[in-house]
Structures are given as C-alpha cells and as structure tokens.
Design an enzyme around this catalytic site. Structure first.
Site, PDB file in Angstrom:
ATOM      1  N   ASN A  12      87.262  27.761  66.228  1.00  0.00           N
ATOM      2  CA  ASN A  12      85.704  27.410  65.385  1.00  0.00           C
ATOM      3  C   ASN A  12      84.636  27.742  65.231  1.00  0.00           C
ATOM      4  O   ASN A  12      84.469  27.348  63.739  1.00  0.00           O
ATOM      5  CB  ASN A  12      84.949  26.422  67.182  1.00  0.00           C
ATOM      6  N   ASP A  71      79.141  39.701  66.522  1.00  0.00           N
ATOM      7  CA  ASP A  71      78.324  39.394  67.340  1.00  0.00           C
ATOM      8  C   ASP A  71      76.864  38.634  68.096  1.00  0.00           C
ATOM      9  O   ASP A  71      75.699  38.511  67.582  1.00  0.00           O
ATOM     10  CB  ASP A  71      78.304  40.687  67.719  1.00  0.00           C
TER      11      ASP A  71
END
Ligand code: IMP
Length: 194
Positions: A12, A71
């Site tokens: 994704n 992140d």
C-alpha cells in the site's frame, strides 16, 4: 536523483508513493527489489524520527542509491501524546483492534478527544545527506468505531473539518488529506528543490 529505495515492502505504501511521485522521473524500488536487503530493523527509538532514521540508515549503509523511510504515529492530546511512537504496539503487537479498544477505553472519561496523526519521513540522498520531512493530519477520536475501510486507527479517527472517520471516508478521500499524503507532497516539493 534517479532511483529511490524504500525501507519497506508494504504494497500500500509503495503504491501511494509511486502515485504521488509518479510525474518525477525517479525509479521507486521496494526494499526487496534490491539485492540482499532482507533484514528487519528493531523500531525501539524514542521518537518517530529516531525510528525512521534507523531504518533509512540501515539501507543507506548497503546501497549507493537514495533511501526513503517513514514512521507514523497517532498522538492523543489528553493522553500526553500516547500512543505516539508506540502506535503499532499500544495494546498488543500488530493487533489493530486491541489497540483501538485500548485507546477508546483510556479516553472514556476525557473531554478533550483531539488528536493528530504524524508521518515522519527521512530521505537520505546519494551524497548521504539526511533530509527530514513530515506531514500532520489534525482531528479527533470518535466515541466508537465507525466505518469498514482502511486499517490501524482509521475507524476511530475523524479528520478536522469532517464528521466521518477515515474508515467511513474511504481510501481515495483519505489519501487527499492524510498525514502520509501531506508528508509525501512535502517530499515531492523537497525533491524538486534538490
Ligand atoms: P507505520 O509506521 O506506518 O508502520 O505505522 C505505525 C502504526 O500507526 C500502524 O501500525 C497503525 O496502527 C498506525 N497507523 C499508521 N498510519 C495509519 C493510518 O493512516 N491510519 C490509521 N492508522 C495508522
């Protein structure tokens, strides 16, 4: 910059990055597209930046190409910023449902349900310069889960200016306004400046 190696094999993420950077003439490669990068990095940093840098460095040490890592965390104001850097393992490692349930429980008696998602990107260019880039999406935590699309905390996060969760809005709508989309737009602008 001709080639960019991602510190992930997540399909994704790869797709979203390719879409947003599509009109730049850069070949985007997943970690596994490059010889022997089949290793895991422990995400034990105190901040999103620490973790993103650690992941990017691990690859930059092994390739001459530019490297990109990211992140993400959900920061809830009434909980002092938790789950934050611990978002993936708030209740239990990689159990999104348990993580959402824990968050709703911890917010039960709180008035302030404001929160934001933050994506921290670290780009290390071919000259090994470290370039931090971020994207933020402000919003609030719903009282209960709503919607069936998306992943992670999508079914309890309502972006500012909307009355639906990310999971109700769906991927196409979410990808226009999300923290990750903003971080990637900022990345694109940065690459154009390089
Ligand atoms: P990562 O750094 O992209 O792996 O994200 C860490 C954790 O944050 C994931 O395990 C998810 O629980 C959560 N998360 C990241 N991005 C999103 C998002 O776009 N929607 C909902 N949850 C997310």
């Amino acid at each position: 910059m001709k080639t960019l190696v991602l510190s992930t094999d997540n399909k994704n993420k790869l797709k979203e990055i390719k879409e947003i950077l599509g009109d730049l003439d850069i070949e985007i490669m997943a970690k596994s597209d490059i010889y022997d990068l089949d290793f895991e990095v422990e995400e034990d940093g105190l901040t999103l930046y620490d973790n993103a840098l650690k992941k990017a460095n691990a690859i930059a040490e092994r390739t001459k190409y530019a490297v990109l890592s990211d992140d993400t965390g959900l920061f809830v104001n009434a909980l002092g910023g938790e789950p934050g850097v611990h978002s993936a393992r708030y209740a239990s490692e990689h159990d999104d449902k348990k993580n959402r349930e824990k968050l709703l429980k911890n917010l039960e008696d709180k008035e302030d349900r404001s929160a934001y998602f933050k994506t921290q990107i670290v780009l290390i260019d071919e000259d090994k310069n470290i370039i931090p880039i971020e994207g933020i999406c402000e919003g609030s935590i719903s009282k209960k889960e709503k919607g069936s699309q998306g992943f992670g905390y999508d079914s309890i996060f309502i972006p500012k200016g909307f009355d639906k969760t990310f999971a109700e809005l769906g991927v196409a709508e979410k990808n226009k306004i999300s923290h990750r989309a903003k971080a990637l737009e900022n990345l694109k602008n940065k690459i154009l400046e390089l």
